[in-house]
Scaffold this active site. Sequence first.
Site, mmCIF file in Angstrom:
data_model
loop_
_atom_site.group_PDB
_atom_site.id
_atom_site.type_symbol
_atom_site.label_atom_id
_atom_site.label_comp_id
_atom_site.label_asym_id
_atom_site.label_seq_id
_atom_site.Cartn_x
_atom_site.Cartn_y
_atom_site.Cartn_z
ATOM 1 N N CYS A 78 30.035 14.159 16.606
ATOM 2 C CA CYS A 78 30.826 13.009 17.017
ATOM 3 C C CYS A 78 32.153 13.175 16.308
ATOM 4 O O CYS A 78 32.184 13.474 15.097
ATOM 5 C CB CYS A 78 30.158 11.693 16.631
ATOM 6 S SG CYS A 78 31.184 10.248 16.940
ATOM 7 N N THR A 79 33.240 13.010 17.021
ATOM 8 C CA THR A 79 34.535 13.370 16.452
ATOM 9 C C THR A 79 34.969 12.470 15.305
ATOM 10 O O THR A 79 35.900 12.804 14.589
ATOM 11 C CB THR A 79 35.622 13.396 17.542
ATOM 12 O OG1 THR A 79 35.599 12.162 18.281
ATOM 13 C CG2 THR A 79 35.387 14.555 18.501
ATOM 14 N N GLU A 80 34.264 11.335 15.116
ATOM 15 C CA GLU A 80 34.579 10.470 13.966
ATOM 16 C C GLU A 80 33.835 10.858 12.688
ATOM 17 O O GLU A 80 34.232 10.439 11.598
ATOM 18 C CB GLU A 80 34.256 8.996 14.282
ATOM 19 C CG GLU A 80 35.256 8.291 15.156
ATOM 20 C CD GLU A 80 35.070 8.602 16.624
ATOM 21 O OE1 GLU A 80 36.030 8.446 17.394
ATOM 22 O OE2 GLU A 80 33.950 9.018 17.008
ATOM 23 N N MET B 204 39.075 7.687 22.180
ATOM 24 C CA MET B 204 37.636 7.377 22.139
ATOM 25 C C MET B 204 36.971 7.931 20.868
ATOM 26 O O MET B 204 36.173 8.847 20.942
ATOM 27 C CB MET B 204 36.965 7.965 23.390
ATOM 28 C CG MET B 204 37.527 7.427 24.684
ATOM 29 S SD MET B 204 37.015 8.360 26.133
ATOM 30 C CE MET B 204 38.077 9.816 26.026
ATOM 31 N N GLN C 177 29.526 2.371 28.282
ATOM 32 C CA GLN C 177 28.525 3.282 27.710
ATOM 33 C C GLN C 177 27.214 2.541 27.456
ATOM 34 O O GLN C 177 26.135 2.995 27.867
ATOM 35 C CB GLN C 177 29.031 3.864 26.386
ATOM 36 C CG GLN C 177 30.115 4.900 26.491
ATOM 37 C CD GLN C 177 30.597 5.344 25.120
ATOM 38 O OE1 GLN C 177 30.383 4.652 24.115
ATOM 39 N NE2 GLN C 177 31.251 6.486 25.070
ATOM 40 N N THR D 195 36.320 13.790 22.564
ATOM 41 C CA THR D 195 35.117 13.080 22.154
ATOM 42 C C THR D 195 33.926 13.902 22.605
ATOM 43 O O THR D 195 33.973 14.529 23.669
ATOM 44 C CB THR D 195 35.043 11.674 22.785
ATOM 45 O OG1 THR D 195 33.702 11.181 22.727
ATOM 46 C CG2 THR D 195 35.471 11.695 24.238
ATOM 47 N N ASN D 196 32.865 13.908 21.819
ATOM 48 C CA ASN D 196 31.649 14.613 22.224
ATOM 49 C C ASN D 196 30.888 13.840 23.293
ATOM 50 O O ASN D 196 30.479 14.389 24.309
ATOM 51 C CB ASN D 196 30.731 14.833 21.018
ATOM 52 C CG ASN D 196 31.224 15.897 20.065
ATOM 53 O OD1 ASN D 196 30.930 17.081 20.218
ATOM 54 N ND2 ASN D 196 31.983 15.487 19.059
ATOM 55 N N THR D 197 30.691 12.538 23.066
ATOM 56 C CA THR D 197 29.829 11.737 23.931
ATOM 57 C C THR D 197 30.273 11.759 25.383
ATOM 58 O O THR D 197 29.456 11.883 26.299
ATOM 59 C CB THR D 197 29.771 10.279 23.433
ATOM 60 O OG1 THR D 197 29.205 10.251 22.122
ATOM 61 C CG2 THR D 197 28.936 9.415 24.364
#
Length: 231
Positions: free
Chosen positions: A197-199, A10, A52, A83-85
């Site tokens: 956000c991990t991206e 994710m 989401q 993932t943060n979200t």
Amino acid sequence: MKTIGMLGGMSWESTASYYKALNEGVRDVLGGLHSARISMYSVDFDQIEKLQHQGDWQATAEILSQAARSIEAAGADFLLICTNTMHKVAPEIEAAIGIPLLHIADATAERLVADKVKRVGLLGTRFTMEEDFYKGRLTDKYTIEVVVPDSDDMDIIHKVIYSELCLGRVSERSRRRYLDIIDSLCDKGAEAVILGCTEIALLVQQKHTSVRLYDTTEIHARHAVQLAVQE
């Protein structure tokens, strides 16, 4: 060495960063040919992303809880939600398993507290920036004040994450826009900025700005390595 549970996919772009950071971290601590013991479940992000944006968080919780149970059954000693979200549904996932959950906001907050950061900017998906599951944890549990961008800037950040970074696309134009937003958070009094956000670390790194950045992927992975290798 403990087995690290990774709930990933994710997106898989940032999950790959996690996998690399975990293995490099274990190698750096233990030396030689050591690598991390990992039990990983990678979901289909297309399904999660649609839910989401439909606001069906209960359905995402059910999918991820089942995945987490599979990770536990495969021998993981503790779990990372990569993932943060999706820490929005961390309580539901945590309730579904019998192993500890290493919360990404806790790992990040502990680093901020150690560095004596009292007021921090937050970048992430609109869900993370607007809702309280992440900001509230930093404030209520660690007394860290959180500053977020204005609504127009949130739109930019959110769009770039989903339409570019999750697809592995890195744009210099988008990097400049992010850096401008980071500067605006400092103008609001932020002492540092969380890449929540991990991206985002695929696009913006410390070399691009003098503002102190906290990369949640790196912090989360390092925390996991410490837990995995401790006696």
